[in-house]
Scaffold this active site. Structure first.
Site, mmCIF file in Angstrom:
data_model
loop_
_atom_site.group_PDB
_atom_site.id
_atom_site.type_symbol
_atom_site.label_atom_id
_atom_site.label_comp_id
_atom_site.label_asym_id
_atom_site.label_seq_id
_atom_site.Cartn_x
_atom_site.Cartn_y
_atom_site.Cartn_z
ATOM 1 N N GLY A 1 64.591 20.628 55.965
ATOM 2 C CA GLY A 1 65.311 20.942 57.178
ATOM 3 C C GLY A 1 65.238 22.431 57.461
ATOM 4 O O GLY A 1 64.962 23.239 56.566
ATOM 5 N N CYS A 2 65.487 22.804 58.702
ATOM 6 C CA CYS A 2 65.391 24.221 59.069
ATOM 7 C C CYS A 2 66.473 25.055 58.390
ATOM 8 O O CYS A 2 66.193 26.083 57.773
ATOM 9 C CB CYS A 2 65.420 24.386 60.586
ATOM 10 S SG CYS A 2 66.800 23.571 61.423
#
Length: 311
Positions: free
Chosen positions: A114-115
């Protein structure tokens, strides 16, 4: 012979940016489905089966469906850009700097980080592994992201409502990124995660504040900086900065960037530290990470096709 890459979900933000990074590269033959076919289960199954590598740029449920469509016996390798398989058994976490390049190169199932976790884990995981920070501490992470991280619906909302200046969310303290943050960092407890969105299209700042005095752990700000610099010394996309500017900004017109920049801010008495990561939520936080893994899985130069940070 070119590697056949099928981008399932090529019409979304992440899929479009992956396609851009692969454009003009002779090593890959990219397959995407047109509007009439991209929601056709049969057409997707056929494209998945024909691909050497499939990149899933889909909502979580659709990504799980794609894996089911492919079947266990298929030879197609997968890079999943959704959060569906980030803590799943049998999947390699697609963060080469943390899990090792060989692990990615040899994997058949890779789950994109995920970012937000990319920034959090880049800061914390090496320090936990080196035992410079305790695995059982009550960590928190504060972060802001450009609105493109929310996909097409969020992009439309921000573009149509210019009155939004700041949006904090995840107020149920059950954000879907928490399991991968805890698992990949090796933490005893999930961190307290405070994510927010700002009116910038792309860009992200992730911060982990530390009270070294309260931890009563045998570490120091100098050891933390030295450990991060040593850990990332030979990585082309992660930079640990020696100096700290007066301020760190996320601009409304932030350019694309597949790098990851790390900073260590220290109080005058060195009892408090702010670990800070800046990155492009669509770059190293999404599309750039997928292409980095794709390069490693196909024996291409690791940074080929990526937008490299300025020196």
């Amino acid at each position: 012979m070119a590697t056949n890459v099928f981008i399932d979900g090529a019409a979304g933000t992440t899929g479009l940016e992956i396609h851009e990074r692969l454009a003009g590269r002779d090593a890959f033959e990219v397959t995407v489905l047109d509007d009439a076919q991209r929601k056709d289960t049969g057409a997707r199954a056929e494209a998945l089966d024909a691909a050497d590598i499939a990149i899933l740029c889909l909502p979580d449920d659709a990504a799980r469906e794609a894996v089911t469509l492919l079947g266990e016996s298929a030879d197609t390798r997968i890079i999943d850009a959704s959060s569906a398989h980030r803590t799943a058994q049998g999947w390699t976490y697609g963060f080469p700097e943390l899990v090792g390049r060989k692990s990615i190169a040899n994997a058949t199932r890779v789950s994109n980080p995920g970012c937000y976790p990319t920034g959090f884990l880049a800061l914390l995981a090496p320090l936990i592994r080196a035992r410079l920070l305790p695995a059982n501490a009550p960590y928190s992470v504060n972060a802001v992201s450009g609105f493109s991280g929310g996909g097409n619906a969020m992009i439309e909302r921000y573009e149509n409502d210019r009155g939004i200046a700041f949006r904090t969310y995840g107020l149920d303290l059950a954000h879907k990124h928490l399991p991968e943050m805890q698992q990949q960092a090796g933490l005893e407890f999930p961190p307290v995660f405070a994510p927010s969105v700002i009116p910038a299209y792309r860009g992200m700042l992730v911060e982990v504040p530390l009270s070294l005095a309260a931890m009563r752990h045998s570490t120091s700000a100098g050891k933390i900086m030295a450990a991060l610099q040593e850990y990332y010394a030979d990585t082309p996309l992660v930079r640990v900065h020696d100096s700290l500017p007066a301020e760190l900004l996320v601009r409304r017109d932030e350019p694309a960037n597949d790098g990851l920049d790390l900073y260590v801010a220290v109080s005058p008495d060195e009892t408090q530290v702010r670990l800070i990561a800046t990155l492009d939520n669509l770059g190293k936080g999404a599309s750039g990470a997928a292409v980095q893994s794709l390069n490693l899985m196909t024996g291409q130069p690791e940074t080929e096709g990526l937008v490299l940070p300025d020196n």
